[in-house]
Design an enzyme around this catalytic site. Structure first.
Site, short mmCIF file in Angstrom:
data_model
loop_
_atom_site.label_atom_id
_atom_site.label_comp_id
_atom_site.label_asym_id
_atom_site.label_seq_id
_atom_site.Cartn_x
_atom_site.Cartn_y
_atom_site.Cartn_z
N LYS A 27 -10.18 1.41 14.83
CA LYS A 27 -8.52 1.72 15.49
C LYS A 27 -8.61 1.79 16.90
O LYS A 27 -7.64 1.38 17.43
CB LYS A 27 -7.91 3.32 14.22
N ASN B 183 -11.03 7.43 -1.95
CA ASN B 183 -11.44 8.07 -1.57
C ASN B 183 -10.78 9.08 -0.52
O ASN B 183 -11.26 9.05 0.64
CB ASN B 183 -12.09 6.72 0.08
N ASP C 9 0.56 -9.21 1.79
CA ASP C 9 -1.00 -7.80 1.08
C ASP C 9 -1.84 -8.97 0.16
O ASP C 9 -1.39 -9.54 -0.23
CB ASP C 9 0.06 -6.98 0.64
N SER D 69 -4.65 5.74 14.33
CA SER D 69 -4.76 7.19 13.24
C SER D 69 -5.35 8.22 14.02
O SER D 69 -6.22 7.38 15.39
CB SER D 69 -6.08 6.35 12.31
N ILE E 126 1.83 4.01 2.62
CA ILE E 126 2.54 4.25 3.60
C ILE E 126 3.50 2.80 3.54
O ILE E 126 4.95 2.97 4.24
CB ILE E 126 1.84 4.58 5.03
N GLY F 83 0.99 -1.39 0.00
CA GLY F 83 -0.55 0.12 -0.03
C GLY F 83 0.71 1.18 -0.24
O GLY F 83 1.98 1.84 -0.08
N TYR G 18 -14.81 3.72 11.29
CA TYR G 18 -13.31 3.59 11.05
C TYR G 18 -12.81 3.89 12.32
O TYR G 18 -11.70 3.56 12.59
CB TYR G 18 -12.69 4.39 9.79
#
Length: 276
Positions: free
Chosen positions: A191, A237, A65, A163, A46, A44, A187
């Site tokens: 987290k 997104n 992944d 996050s 990051i 991905g 979301y």
């Protein structure tokens, strides 16, 4: 510096037990290899940039992944940029059998996984509102499966990609770390749930686990070479992939929503951090 603070290569575990982490044992002159690290979600945005930095620092990488929102091409380019190879497995972080095989194979090859950087997960706030069960499944169940496999194989050093979303609407900006955890969307709730699970795991064996949670907002940018960057599958997104796609002609225009924010022109203002 994350790359330089990770453990160096540990010796294989004796039968029936766990070896002492390399960083906790006296340094031997002949032990110069860096750590064997598992990077979940390493293809991905990051994750791929992290892989470049870690490879350049001398670490040995294994990437897991499912390529649901990435591509193996990113990992090929990571190897090109770093001048070093890595190993990757296509698989789902929720799949306990895949994780068990991955850890067992690494140990059987004499290079057990010593630490994990966990990026794998879903990250779109809007999508989490429309499909919360999927987010709880991937983000929370996936993290639980990973922790279980790590514990079974005596791998207890983890960096979790959390996050700043879990702070909700903070009272102060910049946000101090002591700000209450009060997420406002599924979301963010997932987290926060994973962090709670990590706290519980660490508390049950405080001298065994080493866990760090990275809480950040809005990483953007790309490697200076331009060979890797943020290139999601499907409709983006978040803002910056839209900007990039307009810049290269894939989209005709960028739509900016909202005109009543408390700013000079009414448009929104947002802070970003560069991925490198």
């Amino acid at each position: 510096n994350c790359a330089n603070s990770l453990p160096s290569r540990a010796a294989p575990s004796p039968a029936g037990g766990c070896s002492t982490p390399r960083s906790q044992r006296p340094t031997q002159p002949e032990e110069r290899a860096m750590a064997r690290l598992l990077i979940t979600g390493g293809a991905g945005f990051i994750g791929s940039h992290t892989c470049v930095v870690l490879l350049e620092a001398g670490h040995d990488l294994l990437v897991l992944d499912d390529f649901s929102n990435s591509s193996p091409v990113a990992l090929t380019r990571v190897q090109e940029l770093s001048g070093r190879s890595l190993q990757w497995i296509e698989g789902d972080v929720r799949d306990g059998a895949v994780l068990e095989q991955l850890f067992a194979d690494a140990a059987g090859a004499g290079a057990p996984i010593e630490a994990v950087i966990h990026f794998a997960g879903l990250k779109a706030v809007g999508e989490s509102v429309s499909d919360p069960l999927r987010y709880w499944d991937v983000n929370v169940s996936g993290s639980r499966a990973l922790l279980s496999a790590m514990d079974s194989h005596c791998c207890r050093t983890l960096v979790f990609s959390s996050s700043a979303t879990l702070y909700g609407y903070p009272e102060a900006v910049p946000i101090p770390e002591i700000t209450p955890i009060q997420p406002i969307n599924p979301y963010g709730h997932t987290k926060a749930a994973v962090e709670r699970m990590l706290n519980d795991v660490a508390a049950c064996a405080p001298d065994t686990w080493r866990i760090a949670c990275l809480r950040y907002f809005n990483p953007v940018g790309a490697h200076p070479s331009g060979l890797i960057g943020e290139d999601p599958n499907g409709i983006p997104n978040i803002l910056f992939p839209f900007v990039s796609q307009v810049a290269i002609g894939l989209r005709e225009q960028l739509k900016v929503f909202g005109g009543d924010w408390p700013t000079p022109d009414g448009s929104g203002v947002r802070d970003y951090i560069h991925v490198i």
